[in-house]
Design an enzyme around this catalytic site. Structure first.
Site, PDB file in Angstrom:
ATOM      1  N   GLN A 206      41.184  44.945  42.422  1.00 33.57           N
ATOM      2  CA  GLN A 206      41.639  45.423  43.919  1.00 33.57           C
ATOM      3  C   GLN A 206      42.239  46.732  44.037  1.00 33.57           C
ATOM      4  O   GLN A 206      42.648  47.031  44.909  1.00 33.57           O
ATOM      5  CB  GLN A 206      42.619  44.367  44.620  1.00 33.57           C
ATOM      6  CG  GLN A 206      42.150  43.070  44.630  1.00 33.57           C
ATOM      7  CD  GLN A 206      41.221  42.824  45.469  1.00 33.57           C
ATOM      8  OE1 GLN A 206      40.962  43.594  46.626  1.00 33.57           O
ATOM      9  NE2 GLN A 206      40.520  41.501  45.510  1.00 33.57           N
ATOM     10  N   LYS A 229      32.988  44.914  44.815  1.00 35.31           N
ATOM     11  CA  LYS A 229      34.188  44.947  45.737  1.00 35.31           C
ATOM     12  C   LYS A 229      34.317  46.147  46.152  1.00 35.31           C
ATOM     13  O   LYS A 229      35.192  46.837  46.703  1.00 35.31           O
ATOM     14  CB  LYS A 229      35.624  44.381  44.963  1.00 35.31           C
ATOM     15  CG  LYS A 229      35.634  42.953  44.772  1.00 35.31           C
ATOM     16  CD  LYS A 229      37.179  42.423  44.472  1.00 35.31           C
ATOM     17  CE  LYS A 229      37.109  41.125  43.699  1.00 35.31           C
ATOM     18  NZ  LYS A 229      36.950  39.916  44.893  1.00 35.31           N
TER      19      LYS A 229
END
Ligand code: 7TS
Length: 410
Positions: A206, A229
């Site tokens: 993240q 991501k």
């Protein structure tokens, strides 16, 4: 005078064809980038161009296409190394963050830890940075302990200082929490851990997509992240490992491509990083990842971070106005563009379902963080997470859709 926006989102949105989709009769408002990001057309084209013009296997063909494919794949390795400021020899292509962390668990921790050793993780870890260490505990008898969090959602520093002492051998910690949005102070943790001779393995899933990350400045020994991501395709991810450690480690998977010499009774390994890349890799994925990195570099990671920080601040403010809504995670500059919340008396799955009817995509559930849910004393949360293509308007649509949810359940 108002400061110029960090990103030209109107222009960026034109690069993402999927944002033209209608969902349940509404324009798509995609607020689930923490699960996976959408992909710009340049990434989609890089993948199809690879299959149209360069498809061959890597590191073996003497023919022209084989050389093209190998060049594309090795260029991706150089692009990754530059993007995260890390030594190229330590860049291992894996499928995703999960596989990268399993590689560290099985090839670094398992062969060297025993009952006298301890692994320390945190209770905000995604299951991918928790279950592999439980496996190592089963396999070696080592201890596994967890750093807790404060009520604001930051690491409990008393736990950090208490646990980062012998017999700890490895610290496994996420750079950014996928539930709380907390940005952990990795550099400080590494400094503390290294002063005690502890190896540090960071889950960067993240972080890398959303802020400038320099692995060499952080000082981590292992650092894992996923292509999908960070605007790249699914199926390709990266584990970066300190080359000196990788040299000492046995391979994780074995077979073709990772060997030097194979005899019936004995095999020697290829050089690092190839020793850890058994079998045909995701070459098209690597081509897509290179394009994703170019796209992010074109925007500038400082600008990406500033944009998402502004969106998160705005969302925190706007959602504070929604009656009966509880938000999780810290407030401050150590906060990424992830916002988990619950509405009084409404199950997060119902929140997610009603938002979906309005074209708003959020995630609802435990987010692969069941121990953290326990600490927050909830079974699940709803979560909005932001990307480069989200606007303040996306937050406004979310807030008004949440108003609708409250009305339905009132
Ligand atoms: N670590 C963190 C912090 C994550 O957020 C995720 C995925 C992973 C590891 C695993 O990544 P993968 O690419 O190997 O699957 N997080 C989420 C999420 O928050 N919602 O869906 C996937």
């Amino acid at each position: 005078m108002k400061a110029a926006p960090a990103l030209d989102v109107e222009r960026i949105r034109k690069d993402f064809p999927i944002l033209q989709e209608q969902v349940n009769g509404h324009p798509l408002v995609y607020l689930d980038s923490a699960a996976t990001s959408q992909k710009p057309i340049s990434v989609i084209r890089a993948i199809s161009d690879y299959y149209l013009h360069a498809n061959a296997n890597v590191h073996r063909g003497v023919h022209a296409l084989g050389e093209r494919a190998t060049e594309i794949f090795e260029q991706a390795r150089r692009d990754v190394a530059r993007f995260v400021s890390a030594e190229e020899r330590g860049v291992i292509f894996v499928r995703n963050t999960t596989e990268g962390l399993n590689l560290v668990a099985q090839a670094y921790a398992r062969p060297r830890f025993g009952p006298q050793d301890r692994i320390v993780a945190t209770i905000m870890e995604h299951h991918s940075n928790l279950v592999p260490w439980q496996q190592v505990r089963e396999q070696t008898g080592c201890q596994l302990e967890f750093i807790g969090i404060t009520d604001e959602g930051r690491l409990d520093w008393e736990d950090v200082e208490r646990l980062l002492r012998a017999p700890t051998r490895l610290l496994a910690v996420t750079h950014v929490s996928n539930v709380l949005g907390t940005i952990n102070p990795i550099q400080e943790l590494v400094r503390l851990a290294h002063s005690e001779g502890i190896t540090v393995c960071v889950d960067g899933a993240q972080a890398v997509p959303h802020m400038p990350v320099s692995i060499s400045d952080l000082g981590a020994d292992f650092y894992a992240f996923s292509g999908h991501k960070m605007l790249g395709p699914t199926g390709v991810g990266v584990l970066w490992g300190r080359p000196e450690l990788l040299e000492e480690m046995p391979p994780f998977l074995t077979g073709g491509s990772m060997i030097s010499v194979v005899q019936l009774d004995h095999t020697t390994w290829d050089e690092v990083p190839h020793k850890f890349e058994a079998g045909t890799p995701d070459i098209a994925g690597a081509a897509g990842l290179s394009a994703a990195i170019s796209y992010l570099e074109g925007l500038g990671m400082d600008a990406v971070r500033r944009h998402e920080e502004e969106l998160a601040d705005y969302a925190i403010e706007v959602l504070s106005e929604v009656r009966g809504l509880t938000q999780y995670g810290p407030r401050g500059s150590d906060r990424a563009g992830v916002l988990s919340f619950n509405l009084d008396g409404v199950h997060p799955h119902d929140v997610g379902t009603i938002l979906d009817r309005e074209g708003v995509a959020v995630r609802a559930g435990h987010h692969c963080c069941q121990p953290l849910m326990g600490r927050l004393q909830v079974a699940a949360t709803a979560r909005a997470s932001f990307g480069v293509y989200n606007q303040p308007q996306s937050v406004a649509v979310l807030a008004s859709a949440l108003g609708l949810v409250s009305k339905i359940f009132a």
